[in-house]
Design an enzyme around this catalytic site. Sequence first.
Site, PDB file in Angstrom:
ATOM      1  N   ARG A 123      -9.890  -6.704  -6.816  1.00 44.43           N
ATOM      2  CA  ARG A 123     -10.993  -6.898  -5.928  1.00 44.43           C
ATOM      3  C   ARG A 123     -12.164  -6.079  -6.345  1.00 44.43           C
ATOM      4  O   ARG A 123     -13.239  -6.523  -6.588  1.00 44.43           O
ATOM      5  CB  ARG A 123     -10.713  -6.567  -4.460  1.00 44.43           C
ATOM      6  CG  ARG A 123     -11.964  -7.213  -3.583  1.00 44.43           C
ATOM      7  CD  ARG A 123     -11.618  -6.979  -2.228  1.00 44.43           C
ATOM      8  NE  ARG A 123     -11.585  -5.769  -1.694  1.00 44.43           N
ATOM      9  CZ  ARG A 123     -11.226  -5.230  -0.493  1.00 44.43           C
ATOM     10  NH1 ARG A 123     -11.181  -6.268   0.464  1.00 44.43           N
ATOM     11  NH2 ARG A 123     -11.155  -3.906  -0.175  1.00 44.43           N
ATOM     12  N   SER A 159       0.715  -1.236   0.090  1.00 43.09           N
ATOM     13  CA  SER A 159      -0.049  -0.014   0.005  1.00 43.09           C
ATOM     14  C   SER A 159       0.897   1.292   0.076  1.00 43.09           C
ATOM     15  O   SER A 159       0.252   2.540   0.483  1.00 43.09           O
ATOM     16  CB  SER A 159      -0.904   0.050   1.415  1.00 43.09           C
ATOM     17  OG  SER A 159       0.057  -0.012   2.500  1.00 43.09           O
ATOM     18  N   TYR A 195       0.834 -14.996   2.885  1.00 42.79           N
ATOM     19  CA  TYR A 195      -0.436 -14.194   2.444  1.00 42.79           C
ATOM     20  C   TYR A 195      -1.442 -15.135   1.754  1.00 42.79           C
ATOM     21  O   TYR A 195      -0.995 -15.962   0.698  1.00 42.79           O
ATOM     22  CB  TYR A 195      -0.051 -13.232   1.531  1.00 42.79           C
ATOM     23  CG  TYR A 195      -0.179 -11.868   1.855  1.00 42.79           C
ATOM     24  CD1 TYR A 195      -1.489 -11.214   1.750  1.00 42.79           C
ATOM     25  CD2 TYR A 195       0.931 -10.846   2.085  1.00 42.79           C
ATOM     26  CE1 TYR A 195      -1.559 -10.077   2.000  1.00 42.79           C
ATOM     27  CE2 TYR A 195       0.549  -9.602   2.647  1.00 42.79           C
ATOM     28  CZ  TYR A 195      -0.727  -9.278   2.461  1.00 42.79           C
ATOM     29  OH  TYR A 195      -1.076  -7.841   2.484  1.00 42.79           O
TER      30      TYR A 195
END
Length: 607
Positions: free
Chosen positions: A463, A252, A526
């Site tokens: 997403r 991010s 992850y």
Amino acid sequence: MAAKRLSVIQGHIKGSNVFSNNEHRKTYKIPQRRQDFMKWNGWGYRDSQFLYDFDNDIIHFVGARYPLANKKFPLFKSWIKAAFGVSDDCHCKPKHEIKIEDLPVPTVNKDFLRDIKNLKVFYTDDPQDRLFRSHGHTMREVFMLRQGSFQRIPDLVVWPISHNKVVEIVKAANKHNVVIIPFGGGTSVAGALECPVDEKRMIVSMDTTEMNKILWVDKKNHTAHIESGILGKDLETKLAEYGFCTGHEPDSAEFSSLGGWVATRASGMKRNVYGNIEDMLVHVRMVTSQGVVEKNCQVPRISCGPDVHHFILGSEGTYGVITEVTLKVHPLPECKKYGSFVFPDFETGVAFMREVAKQGLKPASIRLMDNDQTMFGQVLKPESESILSSLVDSVKMFYVIRIKGFELTRVVGLTLLLEGKREDVQLLENKLLALGNRFGGVYAGEDNGQRGYLLTYVIAYIRDIIFDFGVLAESFETSVPWDRVLELCKNVKARVLKEAEAHGLVHEPFISCRVTQIYDVGACIYFYMGINGHCLPDPVHVYEELEAAARDEILVCGGSVSHHHGIGKVRKRWLKQSVSGVGLGMMKAVKEYVDPNNVFANGNLMI
């Protein structure tokens, strides 16, 4: 105000200010309105996204900010259909109109507003500003935003421009019994920014992003003193002007803030060389309702009882507001080099990574994808790639499958990034190549390594497009000892599939994993999970039940509840199990001392 309408035009909400009148706007600097260029109900920049072209039945990426800019992906839609069991006619769009009456009416504390006005800081109750700062990026939050469902959002947004202004705002909040929720980049995936639904007091979102300056750089000691609201991308750009970098590069990094990194104990993709945020931290200032917490010197190490920095690291806005941070900085690397390997299976790839850690080799980044993610990487190859590139890939695939005998349903990919002095990078590359050969891997080149690394920055955009097809998806991470990596990956996937069957899901969930960071004693894993939400009466609840089961299994297998995303509200139920009842009591005792009036009542961690 309730009679006015908010219209959403290309994801932009328009409304009017109530508390910040024209005179106020003339007197104080108007902060940058990030919702003007960032999505309010999805990830990232408003001009960057995957879009489905109905006429040509193809998904393409719009926007010029990323390597995938304006390219088409002919395999993407077919992959969505196959992976999640969705049909051609299930594409839908998020809600495009929101009325002011859909939003909670602001709770107003007039005495606090009077004091804030006297402090000469910019503030607003503009619905757009309030809504933009009401959420992070959990699946639930984004789903609710797209549905236009809002239970509680901040009543006011303030933008302090310095540490001293934060001190005064917190004093006013403590005096008038007002809640403050610190806001940095807004990228939380732990529910940390959600307003507690039952909070009756005025809630103020303190946006720190106007505190975005590098206050000084000490070239002799390789340290930099920085305001906490600076975003990662801006921090690296500004430090580069001095010839330095932090090396902290979370997924991010474009949007998350320095203060947020400290508050969540963040980790970046290049931690092997530069460390996690706690390794970089030299000094930090945090404003609590009882005063300022900081050390009196900025030295490499100090023995003065328990380290007060560790009360601040991972505190997630429950104790106070982080305002300034001193970090170790590093000269810009002389050389950067990407690389990649293909291994016959996940087990071999993990064994290779374990040996890299045992030998003390330090690629800046090393990441291993399981077979599902490796195959998905092929889906994200754009239509516009050159004939020569396609031919080269075909030759490589022929070699891997026919000559080496790898099975397509088991093969995995690994990406590398090496940074440092040129001779050191070359020496490290030679060692990694030799080690990869020893483990039966096939070197797949620099281009695949670079492509895999840079794709990290567009993964979150995926997403949003699959949301449009009715698919609910999320990522979650853990850390685990080396001897349990394979067991944990296998068991978590099996647990998710078992729970999905118990919930009557018609189509199996998509559940995949990658190993993203390595340590001497273990690794970070992850997971990516998605389900077809069609025909489910409450798809969010079903998804969260599956994710909770996955976390239970992670803990059973010896993993941590979080590696770097933090606890927030999403993972609170596992905190006592993770740190013991006494440990949780210690956290509560600190909270009761530094914030007796619960000014910082975001409800994260143990509250």
